[in-house]
Design a protein around this motif. Structure first.
Motif, PDB file in Angstrom:
ATOM      1  N   LEU A 170       0.835  -1.201   0.000  1.00 46.03           N
ATOM      2  CA  LEU A 170       0.000   0.000   0.000  1.00 46.03           C
ATOM      3  C   LEU A 170       0.871   1.252   0.000  1.00 46.03           C
ATOM      4  CD1 LEU A 170      -2.793  -0.828   2.599  1.00 46.03           C
ATOM      5  CD2 LEU A 170      -3.143  -0.414   0.169  1.00 46.03           C
ATOM      6  N   GLU A 171       1.955   1.202   0.779  1.00 44.67           N
ATOM      7  CA  GLU A 171       2.836   2.355   0.907  1.00 44.67           C
ATOM      8  C   GLU A 171       3.677   2.549  -0.346  1.00 44.67           C
ATOM      9  OE1 GLU A 171       6.376   3.737   3.942  1.00 44.67           O
ATOM     10  OE2 GLU A 171       4.657   2.644   4.736  1.00 44.67           O
ATOM     11  N   ALA A 172       4.133   1.441  -0.926  1.00 41.01           N
ATOM     12  CA  ALA A 172       5.035   1.529  -2.070  1.00 41.01           C
ATOM     13  C   ALA A 172       4.302   1.658  -3.397  1.00 41.01           C
ATOM     14  CB  ALA A 172       5.938   0.289  -2.099  1.00 41.01           C
ATOM     15  N   ASN A 173       3.085   1.178  -3.460  1.00 46.55           N
ATOM     16  CA  ASN A 173       2.375   1.090  -4.733  1.00 46.55           C
ATOM     17  C   ASN A 173       1.065   1.874  -4.644  1.00 46.55           C
ATOM     18  OD1 ASN A 173       0.958   0.348  -7.033  1.00 46.55           O
ATOM     19  ND2 ASN A 173       1.589  -1.799  -6.935  1.00 46.55           N
ATOM     20  N   SER A 174       1.084   3.085  -5.161  1.00 46.53           N
ATOM     21  CA  SER A 174      -0.112   3.930  -5.069  1.00 46.53           C
ATOM     22  C   SER A 174      -1.260   3.357  -5.883  1.00 46.53           C
ATOM     23  CB  SER A 174       0.200   5.353  -5.540  1.00 46.53           C
ATOM     24  OG  SER A 174       0.582   5.371  -6.902  1.00 46.53           O
ATOM     25  N   LEU A 175      -0.965   2.629  -6.967  1.00 48.19           N
ATOM     26  CA  LEU A 175      -2.027   2.029  -7.770  1.00 48.19           C
ATOM     27  C   LEU A 175      -2.755   0.943  -6.981  1.00 48.19           C
ATOM     28  CD1 LEU A 175      -0.421   1.717 -11.326  1.00 48.19           C
ATOM     29  CD2 LEU A 175      -2.154   3.345 -10.552  1.00 48.19           C
ATOM     30  N   PHE A 176      -1.992   0.160  -6.224  1.00 50.27           N
ATOM     31  CA  PHE A 176      -2.612  -0.871  -5.388  1.00 50.27           C
ATOM     32  C   PHE A 176      -3.532  -0.219  -4.361  1.00 50.27           C
ATOM     33  CE2 PHE A 176      -2.288  -3.681  -1.541  1.00 50.27           C
ATOM     34  CZ  PHE A 176      -3.058  -4.722  -2.045  1.00 50.27           C
ATOM     35  N   ARG A 177      -3.040   0.840  -3.705  1.00 50.63           N
ATOM     36  CA  ARG A 177      -3.858   1.548  -2.718  1.00 50.63           C
ATOM     37  C   ARG A 177      -5.147   2.074  -3.354  1.00 50.63           C
ATOM     38  NH1 ARG A 177      -0.878   5.651  -1.981  1.00 50.63           N
ATOM     39  NH2 ARG A 177      -2.190   7.122  -3.086  1.00 50.63           N
ATOM     40  N   GLN A 178      -5.022   2.643  -4.539  1.00 51.40           N
ATOM     41  CA  GLN A 178      -6.204   3.172  -5.230  1.00 51.40           C
ATOM     42  C   GLN A 178      -7.189   2.065  -5.574  1.00 51.40           C
ATOM     43  OE1 GLN A 178      -4.791   5.488  -8.610  1.00 51.40           O
ATOM     44  NE2 GLN A 178      -3.304   6.536  -7.292  1.00 51.40           N
ATOM     45  N   ARG A 179      -6.677   0.900  -5.965  1.00 48.14           N
ATOM     46  CA  ARG A 179      -7.569  -0.220  -6.294  1.00 48.14           C
ATOM     47  C   ARG A 179      -8.302  -0.722  -5.043  1.00 48.14           C
ATOM     48  NH1 ARG A 179      -2.981  -2.102  -9.193  1.00 48.14           N
ATOM     49  NH2 ARG A 179      -2.746  -3.913  -7.815  1.00 48.14           N
ATOM     50  N   VAL A 180      -7.583  -0.780  -3.901  1.00 46.94           N
ATOM     51  CA  VAL A 180      -8.236  -1.196  -2.652  1.00 46.94           C
ATOM     52  C   VAL A 180      -9.350  -0.221  -2.290  1.00 46.94           C
ATOM     53  CG1 VAL A 180      -7.934  -1.519  -0.165  1.00 46.94           C
ATOM     54  CG2 VAL A 180      -6.215  -2.406  -1.732  1.00 46.94           C
ATOM     55  N   GLU A 181      -9.043   1.073  -2.302  1.00 48.90           N
ATOM     56  CA  GLU A 181     -10.032   2.074  -1.894  1.00 48.90           C
ATOM     57  C   GLU A 181     -11.230   2.100  -2.832  1.00 48.90           C
ATOM     58  OE1 GLU A 181      -7.575   5.634  -1.490  1.00 48.90           O
ATOM     59  OE2 GLU A 181      -7.641   5.372   0.686  1.00 48.90           O
ATOM     60  N   GLU A 182     -10.973   1.980  -4.135  1.00 48.05           N
ATOM     61  CA  GLU A 182     -12.095   1.983  -5.083  1.00 48.05           C
ATOM     62  C   GLU A 182     -12.929   0.716  -4.942  1.00 48.05           C
ATOM     63  OE1 GLU A 182     -14.806   3.146  -7.894  1.00 48.05           O
ATOM     64  OE2 GLU A 182     -13.293   4.327  -6.819  1.00 48.05           O
ATOM     65  N   SER A 183     -12.287  -0.397  -4.634  1.00 44.63           N
ATOM     66  CA  SER A 183     -13.036  -1.643  -4.418  1.00 44.63           C
ATOM     67  C   SER A 183     -13.980  -1.487  -3.230  1.00 44.63           C
ATOM     68  CB  SER A 183     -12.075  -2.813  -4.183  1.00 44.63           C
ATOM     69  OG  SER A 183     -11.294  -3.070  -5.328  1.00 44.63           O
ATOM     70  N   TYR A 184     -13.485  -0.865  -2.152  1.00 45.47           N
ATOM     71  CA  TYR A 184     -14.353  -0.575  -1.002  1.00 45.47           C
ATOM     72  C   TYR A 184     -15.576   0.229  -1.452  1.00 45.47           C
ATOM     73  CZ  TYR A 184     -11.376  -1.939   3.012  1.00 45.47           C
ATOM     74  OH  TYR A 184     -10.670  -2.629   3.975  1.00 45.47           O
ATOM     75  N   ARG A 185     -15.345   1.231  -2.276  1.00 45.99           N
ATOM     76  CA  ARG A 185     -16.434   2.140  -2.675  1.00 45.99           C
ATOM     77  C   ARG A 185     -17.457   1.452  -3.573  1.00 45.99           C
ATOM     78  NH1 ARG A 185     -11.764   5.942  -3.189  1.00 45.99           N
ATOM     79  NH2 ARG A 185     -11.888   7.316  -1.368  1.00 45.99           N
ATOM     80  N   ARG A 186     -17.058   0.389  -4.238  1.00 44.80           N
ATOM     81  CA  ARG A 186     -17.981  -0.303  -5.149  1.00 44.80           C
ATOM     82  C   ARG A 186     -18.794  -1.400  -4.470  1.00 44.80           C
ATOM     83  NH1 ARG A 186     -14.750  -0.840 -10.987  1.00 44.80           N
ATOM     84  NH2 ARG A 186     -14.125   1.367 -11.096  1.00 44.80           N
ATOM     85  N   MET A 187     -18.500  -1.675  -3.201  1.00 39.30           N
ATOM     86  CA  MET A 187     -19.234  -2.726  -2.497  1.00 39.30           C
ATOM     87  C   MET A 187     -20.714  -2.363  -2.364  1.00 39.30           C
ATOM     88  SD  MET A 187     -16.991  -5.025  -1.842  1.00 39.30           S
ATOM     89  CE  MET A 187     -15.190  -5.099  -1.931  1.00 39.30           C
ATOM     90  N   VAL A 188     -21.554  -3.362  -2.494  1.00 42.91           N
ATOM     91  CA  VAL A 188     -22.997  -3.131  -2.382  1.00 42.91           C
ATOM     92  C   VAL A 188     -23.625  -4.183  -1.480  1.00 42.91           C
ATOM     93  CG1 VAL A 188     -23.233  -1.990  -4.620  1.00 42.91           C
ATOM     94  CG2 VAL A 188     -23.406  -4.474  -4.502  1.00 42.91           C
ATOM     95  N   ASN A 189     -24.789  -3.819  -0.978  1.00 40.60           N
ATOM     96  CA  ASN A 189     -25.636  -4.769  -0.246  1.00 40.60           C
ATOM     97  C   ASN A 189     -24.955  -5.415   0.969  1.00 40.60           C
ATOM     98  OD1 ASN A 189     -28.069  -6.179   0.169  1.00 40.60           O
ATOM     99  ND2 ASN A 189     -27.346  -7.927  -0.994  1.00 40.60           N
ATOM    100  N   PRO A 190     -24.385  -4.666   1.908  1.00 42.25           N
ATOM    101  CA  PRO A 190     -24.475  -3.211   2.066  1.00 42.25           C
ATOM    102  C   PRO A 190     -23.284  -2.457   1.474  1.00 42.25           C
ATOM    103  CG  PRO A 190     -23.610  -4.180   4.057  1.00 42.25           C
ATOM    104  CD  PRO A 190     -23.858  -5.324   3.111  1.00 42.25           C
TER     105      PRO A 190
END
Length: 255
Positions: A207-227
């Motif tokens: 997460l610290e070394a790879n900003s793309l990985f961090r962005q993918r984790v955060e965006e994955s969180y945002r796409r979660m549904v139900n709930p």
């Protein structure tokens, strides 16, 4: 033996394969490695003791998600104290001592361990929510977000599309009433990590070394549904963050 995607080849379908779709599927995955990994047999034993269909009690179940150093430990403890609740964590204490064993395994086995932890935790949640509000430090969304981000290469647009099945909550897993995603800007998060001085996990180092990985984790969180996740800016003071969190709990949860 379960295979792992070749370097450079991960994509949306491998992200789906990294996540066992149900408790029965992850049991099968753990059985495949139980002879080689004794701890997998121990996880299976605990999993088998959990009822198939967990039912929540009358008290609300509130999950806090987010990357390390976003304030989950501080906020969950404060909410627990304020609501006179019960604080639980994923993976649950009964299997957390085996994290290092599974963190060194291939991705499908590693994810099966964390997924199993969620089902074992669900049994604890079902019981606790009959007694008091339940506050949880990470649950299924963490398992899913890190699996998707790990098994998808490239940028955010390379993630499985929004509404893909990989973002859906498992049908056989007890659902929380509210999921709060704590976020801080990357520089502040790194500053907090350095201040803590704790040994980093492999994923935290990435997460610290790879900003793309961090962005993918955060965006994955945002796409979660139900709930879905309700996002909370955790950059302000502890008091301000707690105030915001309690307002959201009051809005979304009935006491």
């Amino acid at each position: 033996m379960l295979g792992r995607c070749a370097p450079g080849s991960p994509g949306p379908r491998s992200a789906v394969r990294a996540l066992p779709p149900s408790a029965s599927a992850l049991r099968q995955r753990l059985r495949q490695c139980a002879e080689r990994i004794p701890e997998a047999e121990a996880v299976l034993d605990l999993l088998e003791k959990c009822p198939e269909h967990q039912k929540k009690g009358d008290f609300p179940v509130i999950v806090f998600e987010g990357l390390d150093a976003t304030g989950k430990t501080t906020v969950t403890q404060a909410v627990k104290d304020t609501l006179n609740g019960i604080l639980l964590r994923s993976p649950p204490a009964c299997i957390s001592q085996w994290r290092t064993v599974f963190d060194d395994e291939q991705t499908p086995i590693k994810r099966a361990f964390y997924a199993a932890g969620n089902y074992i935790l669900a049994s604890e949640i079902a019981k606790a929510s009959t007694q008091a509000p339940v506050i949880i430090d990470r649950y299924w969304h963490s398992t899913a977000a890190y699996a998707i981000a790990t098994e998808t290469s490239g940028e955010v647009q390379d993630l499985p599309p929004a509404q893909d099945e990989v973002y859906q909550w498992p049908e056989d897993l007890l659902k929380p009433d509210l999921v709060l995603l704590l976020t801080v800007d990357p520089e502040e998060r790194v500053r907090r990590l350095q201040h803590r001085g704790l040994e980093k996990t492999k994923e935290e180092a990435e997460l610290e070394a790879n900003s793309l990985f961090r962005q993918r984790v955060e965006e994955s969180y945002r796409r979660m549904v139900n709930p879905a996740c309700q996002e909370v800016d955790a950059s302000p003071s502890k008091e301000e963050v707690l105030k915001t969190v309690l307002q959201l709990i009051k809005k979304h949860c009935a006491f």
